[in-house]
Design a protein around this motif. Structure first.
Motif, PDB file in Angstrom:
ATOM      1  N   LEU A 101      10.987 -33.816 -42.290  1.00  0.00           N
ATOM      2  CA  LEU A 101       9.796 -34.251 -41.559  1.00  0.00           C
ATOM      3  C   LEU A 101       9.683 -35.772 -41.594  1.00  0.00           C
ATOM      4  O   LEU A 101       9.374 -36.403 -40.581  1.00  0.00           O
ATOM      5  CB  LEU A 101       8.541 -33.605 -42.134  1.00  0.00           C
ATOM      6  CG  LEU A 101       7.217 -34.036 -41.516  1.00  0.00           C
ATOM      7  CD1 LEU A 101       7.181 -33.723 -40.017  1.00  0.00           C
ATOM      8  CD2 LEU A 101       6.058 -33.354 -42.227  1.00  0.00           C
ATOM      9  N   MET A 102       9.961 -36.373 -42.744  1.00  0.00           N
ATOM     10  CA  MET A 102       9.924 -37.838 -42.847  1.00  0.00           C
ATOM     11  C   MET A 102      10.982 -38.470 -41.950  1.00  0.00           C
ATOM     12  O   MET A 102      10.769 -39.546 -41.387  1.00  0.00           O
ATOM     13  CB  MET A 102      10.120 -38.283 -44.298  1.00  0.00           C
ATOM     14  CG  MET A 102       8.903 -38.047 -45.166  1.00  0.00           C
ATOM     15  SD  MET A 102       7.391 -38.847 -44.542  1.00  0.00           S
ATOM     16  CE  MET A 102       7.857 -40.555 -44.635  1.00  0.00           C
ATOM     17  N   GLY A 103      12.108 -37.801 -41.781  1.00  0.00           N
ATOM     18  CA  GLY A 103      13.140 -38.294 -40.868  1.00  0.00           C
ATOM     19  C   GLY A 103      12.634 -38.350 -39.440  1.00  0.00           C
ATOM     20  O   GLY A 103      12.906 -39.309 -38.703  1.00  0.00           O
ATOM     21  N   VAL A 104      11.879 -37.317 -39.029  1.00  0.00           N
ATOM     22  CA  VAL A 104      11.302 -37.309 -37.676  1.00  0.00           C
ATOM     23  C   VAL A 104      10.278 -38.432 -37.555  1.00  0.00           C
ATOM     24  O   VAL A 104      10.255 -39.162 -36.568  1.00  0.00           O
ATOM     25  CB  VAL A 104      10.675 -35.933 -37.338  1.00  0.00           C
ATOM     26  CG1 VAL A 104       9.927 -35.985 -36.016  1.00  0.00           C
ATOM     27  CG2 VAL A 104      11.751 -34.854 -37.299  1.00  0.00           C
ATOM     28  N   ARG A 105       9.458 -38.574 -38.577  1.00  0.00           N
ATOM     29  CA  ARG A 105       8.449 -39.644 -38.545  1.00  0.00           C
ATOM     30  C   ARG A 105       9.117 -41.012 -38.427  1.00  0.00           C
ATOM     31  O   ARG A 105       8.705 -41.848 -37.616  1.00  0.00           O
ATOM     32  CB  ARG A 105       7.591 -39.603 -39.795  1.00  0.00           C
ATOM     33  CG  ARG A 105       6.585 -40.724 -39.805  1.00  0.00           C
ATOM     34  CD  ARG A 105       5.788 -40.774 -41.064  1.00  0.00           C
ATOM     35  NE  ARG A 105       4.949 -41.950 -41.018  1.00  0.00           N
ATOM     36  CZ  ARG A 105       4.536 -42.596 -42.075  1.00  0.00           C
ATOM     37  NH1 ARG A 105       4.856 -42.168 -43.277  1.00  0.00           N
ATOM     38  NH2 ARG A 105       3.791 -43.661 -41.963  1.00  0.00           N
TER      39      ARG A 105
END
Length: 107
Positions: free
Chosen positions: A88-92
């Motif tokens: 999820l942090m990668g998408v952010r």
């Protein structure tokens, strides 16, 4: 298409590196979400919004406000599933490459 200072297309590919990063991040989270054994109530919302992000990148015209809305919906849907946190942090991080949402004009 909006470009942040310092962002250039990869030589010979014709593709914006921000789009490449977003495509990879969305793909990673989609795979991890699909492989996650636990069911949770808003899983479908996360899957739908990941599909929205993937479609925007495929079309080559990502809309920053819509990407940020999708990111918020995904984060809310995934909730506290800690195993999906890094993806999820990668998408952010990939969405952040596109820059800030321009402020609304006061009428």
């Amino acid at each position: 298409m909006l470009r942040s200072v310092g962002q250039t297309r990869v030589t010979g590919s014709g593709e914006d590196p921000r789009e490449t990063a977003l495509r990879a991040a969305v793909s990673r989270l989609r795979r991890q979400l699909a492989g996650h054994p636990a069911e949770f109530p808003d899983r479908g919302i996360a899957e739908d919004e990941l599909a929205v992000l993937a479609a925007m990148v495929a079309a080559g015209d990502p809309e920053i406000p819509r990407m940020r809305r999708s990111l918020l919906l995904i984060a809310g849907a995934i909730g506290s599933v800690s195993a999906l946190g890094p993806a999820l942090m990668g998408v952010r991080d990939a969405v952040d490459l596109f820059g800030e949402v321009p402020p609304r004009r006061q009428v």
